[in-house]
Design a protein around this motif. Structure first.
Motif, short mmCIF file in Angstrom:
data_model
loop_
_atom_site.label_atom_id
_atom_site.label_comp_id
_atom_site.label_asym_id
_atom_site.label_seq_id
_atom_site.Cartn_x
_atom_site.Cartn_y
_atom_site.Cartn_z
N GLY A 1 0.82 -1.22 0.00
CA GLY A 1 0.00 0.00 0.00
C GLY A 1 0.84 1.26 0.00
O GLY A 1 2.07 1.22 -0.11
N TYR A 2 0.15 2.37 0.13
CA TYR A 2 0.77 3.69 0.00
C TYR A 2 1.80 3.93 1.10
O TYR A 2 2.86 4.49 0.86
N GLY A 3 1.49 3.54 2.31
CA GLY A 3 2.37 3.84 3.45
C GLY A 3 2.95 2.58 4.08
O GLY A 3 3.32 2.59 5.25
N ASN B 1 1.50 -0.06 5.05
CA ASN B 1 0.70 -0.61 6.14
C ASN B 1 -0.57 -1.32 5.69
O ASN B 1 -1.50 -1.50 6.48
#
Lengths: 316, 316
Positions: free
Chosen positions: A151-153, A155
């Motif tokens: 995912g983006y971060g 997490n």
């Protein structure tokens, strides 16, 4: 090539050495006594790692570390990890990398476990996998097109904190109604403990001196023996776990769901009801696509995941 | 290069012609009268497409089609689509491809819309996107690493059928407690209709001759005017929509959630409460990563998606 794998959990740490094929040469399991803080635990981990390296007679080329998140994968540093109080800001890759003179890589333990199952376990050859760990808490890892999806971060895969009932019990995360608050090992034990005083005939009370000692494993065992109270607690938890799995299936349309973690040791007692709920409550086309199977690496799922973390990265 | 885009919905069909940049040259919207079956509708679509092609003065090089699923993307054929009765087994890529002498590609309309937003809309430059369409039903599309993610069986993104409350109202899919049964346009209208008789003072009854004519758009308008009954219905629906979005955020950790579809035309009245619920109920790190924005292509989201479907594939 030899890999040092380190799987740091809230209650235990596993260290091991493997060949590049994932073949394990030696391993050791030690306790992770939270109360003593990171210094004591890291020293114990290093000592255990030295033992297994010596036993396996190898030189470590690369180190893979799996640990509960949230964490910063790129810098190898832990954020505020709920089951490792005091470890915030610790850069695990630097500590272990310097100690053993090898490059070290860190990843979220559930993502690592998913990678380990995809590389060496039940997920070999499957492109799209959702991995659930059901133990103290409920974690998740996602494999997409054969690779970990973060995912983006970094997490992605917080399956344990998807809500399955908005006004459900309070979760460790502070919110209410999370899957984890219904179906983790801790939650199953809590629900049983709360009900014990009103159910004096349950076999559980013959096995334990005090309600405080009830565990999810004991609830599963009592349910398997036909105990009415334990069966009710267990089947409600499995129904809720099935709902959480069905939701992830509806989002990701995986070809495979792998479930690991201590609670999954209950075997068919977990897999049969969970499969049934997913068949009934995920969208029919998606339910038909998915197989739901136990983690093949068993108690070594986390450690094999740590090896996989090391192997995903190019070794210098 | 010119693209013919066809977006087939349960109540309307849009056809349009665009350049490779996504710049639209002409478009037309026609009704999709379900009762007349596929033959009549496909003929009307072809006629409308001929009109826009003539208007734009182009030769069509490639055709992109978005349609409600489930469908078989590889063969270009519809399965049993709930809002298009009688279309089962229809091979849309063959029909339109033969008709216009160009290669045609078919995709799920929500995935297509997500691709359109990623290529030409609010998602430009963002790697990980979850797209929600909130209209008659609730659909979802996923962009991962800049590309559509479709899952094992091409049906990923069934956001509308994730359960947010296991014993909730019956959904069109036959199950209970689906996000769609709480927060789609149809469901908001149904919930309002059911409550109207007990709420004789709502402004809604001044606007419509019969409870049957209440729509989600009217509920939103009445809520915006401070009507108590409508505000309660609307804010419960937005709370539930927020929970559904929070769950998808917890699974996917997207950098961006885009919400399109008729209900999203309510603007801030939708986005403010949904953002608030996600901030509160998704995991903090994941909630902090995500922006929640309207589809930039507005009423053309589906059509821009059809163009994107054509452009994703290599043109012969």
């Amino acid at each position: 090539m030899a890999i040092l794998g380190i799987d740091i959990g809230g209650t235990k740490t596993m260290v091991g050495v493997a060949e590049a094929s994932g073949k394990m040469l030696a391993y050791k399991r030690i306790e992770t006594p939270c109360a003593f803080g990171p210094d004591v635990n890291i020293k114990a981990t290093i000592a255990a790692a030295r033992e297994v390296i010596e036993l396996a007679r190898v030189i470590v080329d690369v180190i893979g570390i799996g640990c509960g998140g949230p964490l910063d994968r790129k810098s190898g540093t832990l954020h505020k990890v709920s089951n490792l109080p005091g470890w915030e800001g610790i850069c695990l890759t630097k500590i272990f990398g310097d100690e053993f003179g090898a490059r070290a890589y860190l990843d979220n333990d559930a993502t690592a476990a998913a990678m380990g199952e995809a590389m060496f376990g039940a997920g070999r050859g499957v492109d799209h996998i959702a991995y659930f760990t059901v133990s103290t808490g409920i974690g998740g890892g996602i494999i997409i097109n054969g690779k970990p999806y973060r995912g983006y971060g970094d997490n992605a895969g917080e399956f344990g904190h998807t809500k399955i009932s908005p006004d459900g019990p309070r979760c460790n995360c502070g919110d209410h109604g999370c899957l984890e608050s219904f179906a983790s090992g801790t939650s199953i034990a809590r629900i049983a403990r709360e009900g014990l005083s009103r159910n004096p005939h349950t076999i559980l009370l013959n096995w334990i001196p005090s309600p405080d000692e009830v565990t999810a494993a004991l609830v599963a065992r009592a349910a398997a023996e036909g105990d009415e109270f334990a069966s009710r607690i267990w089947s409600e938890a499995m129904y809720n776990l099935g709902l959480g799995v069905a939701n992830v299936v509806n989002v990701l349309n995986p070809g495979l769901v792998i479930i690991g973690g201590g609670v999954a040791n209950a075997g068919d007692l977990l897999f049969e009801p969970v499969r049934k709920v997913v068949r009934k409550r995920a969208m029919p086309a998606l339910a038909a696509d998915v197989e739901i199977v136990p983690a093949a690496n068993g108690d070594f799922t986390g450690l094999m995941g740590a090896f996989a973390v090391a192997m995903e990265e190019p070794v210098a």
